[in-house]
Scaffold this motif. Structure first.
Motif: not given
Length: 417
Positions: A172-175, A189-190, A197-199
């Motif tokens: 949900v967060v990543e989306r 994202w990782h 997170l890092h992108f």
């Protein structure tokens, strides 16, 4: 006409807030032909699980609309929040009840339009609005770095105000975290840990890229009693492709700008026992003057390896104290031998040139050292030392959401020469 009610399931988003208001329409015609009649006011035909006047709905509870008695049925329901997102829902086959299947947004305002028909087939309608209560716990995302121009290796960071652990919640967060760039790139994202997170793109950012990062989590349900909060967007620009490769075997550093060699510098790197880390690092910042003391990296004062030196033109590449800097005390070893305690040392003139040439986000790579490989996370930006396939595995949407965690005991601001 067909007695089977139409089932409407709409794309869900986030919703929240309940405050009732009513809208009505004119009465039906008396000729018994619903197609020629104006919709009647269906207020008396339906009920709605709204809170009492002046109260707001609990976003954790589903929205339900029910037909009263057997005198009619619900034919359609549309619920839309103030941002235009539709709330998904499902109507029973007999048209007696509609229930939301999507999550309501916290602190939101909805407009609900209900269509009905009576026993004679005449159409009815009713419009309500309601608000949902704000979240008791709000997940806020802070993006980094600060707005500005960076090198091609700069990752984007997202720091969360609260931990997010489950894969579904992470998805949900990543989306909701959007990275848009011109030109467009393939990136992901990782999850570094539960709160970061890092992108990064698959390859280094193209020179001149314009990046906009936004978080669309406001009001979105992330987990049990946890909803997203507002996030400040971030805008970045990517500068020239500047890469410095320090070869511990040849004792020289080659610096390229946009693929062209612009300088070759005699250097010294870490000696045995203090070998410079191999791998790709990213410039973290620049400090004109740093006082470097051996005690900060665990070397006892008074030992044969102790030092306490003023250092100039220091370009930081790890939080634990690895720099590219001026080392006039080891001038005789530049281009000849590795005698430092882990940093890349060079003449004051070359260090000043390097200091002025690079910016945060530029690449500094060490090769042919006996040192370990740069950590992926926790001691700076070692993101580029992870293959693209393994990077994607750290995404809750693309991989299995498993990733290395940042070391908890890394000491920041530990300079070593």
């Amino acid at each position: 006409m067909n007695d089977t009610p139409r089932i409407r399931t709409v794309v869900s988003c986030t919703v929240l807030a309940v405050t009732l208001t009513a809208g009505a329409t004119a009465c039906a015609g008396s000729d018994g032909h619903p197609l020629s009649a104006k919709p009647y006011d269906a207020a008396e035909q339906i009920s709605f699980n709204a809170p009492a006047q002046g109260k707001k709905a609990d976003p954790d509870k589903a929205l339900e609309i029910t037909a009263k008695g057997d005198e009619g049925r619900i034919t359609d329901v549309t619920a839309v929040d103030a941002t235009g997102h539709h709330l998904a829902g499902e109507l029973t086959a007999d048209g007696q009840r509609w229930r939301s299947t999507g999550s309501l947004t916290a602190g939101g305002r909805y407009t609900v339009k209900v269509a009905t028909e009576n026993e004679g087939g005449a159409p009815g309608t009713r419009t309500f609005t309601f608000e949902t209560a704000p979240a008791e716990r709000a997940l806020v995302v802070k993006f980094g770095p600060e707005a500005g121009t960076y090198g091609v290796g700069q990752p984007i960071t997202a720091d969360l105000s609260l931990p997010v652990k489950g894969k579904a919640a992470r998805a949900v967060v990543e989306r909701a975290l959007k990275v848009r760039s011109t030109p467009s790139v393939e990136g992901a994202w990782h999850w570094v840990d539960d709160e970061k997170l890092h992108f990064r793109p698959k390859e280094y950012w193209p020179t001149g890229t314009k990046i906009t990062v936004t978080g669309n989590l406001a009001g979105v349900k992330v987990g049990d009693k946890l909803y997203g909060g507002e996030s400040k967007p971030l805008n970045l620009t990517i500068g020239d492709r500047v890469e410095a490769i320090a070869d511990a075997g040849s004792h020289h550093m080659t610096v390229r700008r946009n693929g062209e060699v612009i300088n070759t510098i005699p250097v010294t790197t870490g000696k045995p026992g203090f070998s410079t880390r191999n791998g790709i690092k990213v410039v973290l910042g620049k400090e004109y003057f740093v006082r470097m003391r051996s005690t900060t990296v665990g070397i006892a004062a008074g030992s044969s390896e102790s030092y306490d030196l003023p250092v100039y033109y220091a370009t930081r590449v790890t939080w634990s104290g690895e720099y590219v800097h001026a080392a006039p005390w080891s001038a005789g070893s530049h281009g000849v031998a590795n005698v430092s305690h882990g940093c890349v040392g060079m003449s004051t003139g070359n260090a000043a040139w390097f200091y002025k040439t690079v910016r945060p986000g530029d690449i500094v790579q060490t090769i042919n050292s006996y040192g370990d490989t740069m950590d992926t996370f926790g001691n700076g930006f070692g993101d580029w030392n992870l293959s693209w396939d393994k990077w994607r595995q750290g995404s809750a949407l693309l991989g299995d959401a498993k990733s290395p965690t940042a070391p908890a005991d890394i000491a920041r601001l530990r300079p070593s020469i």
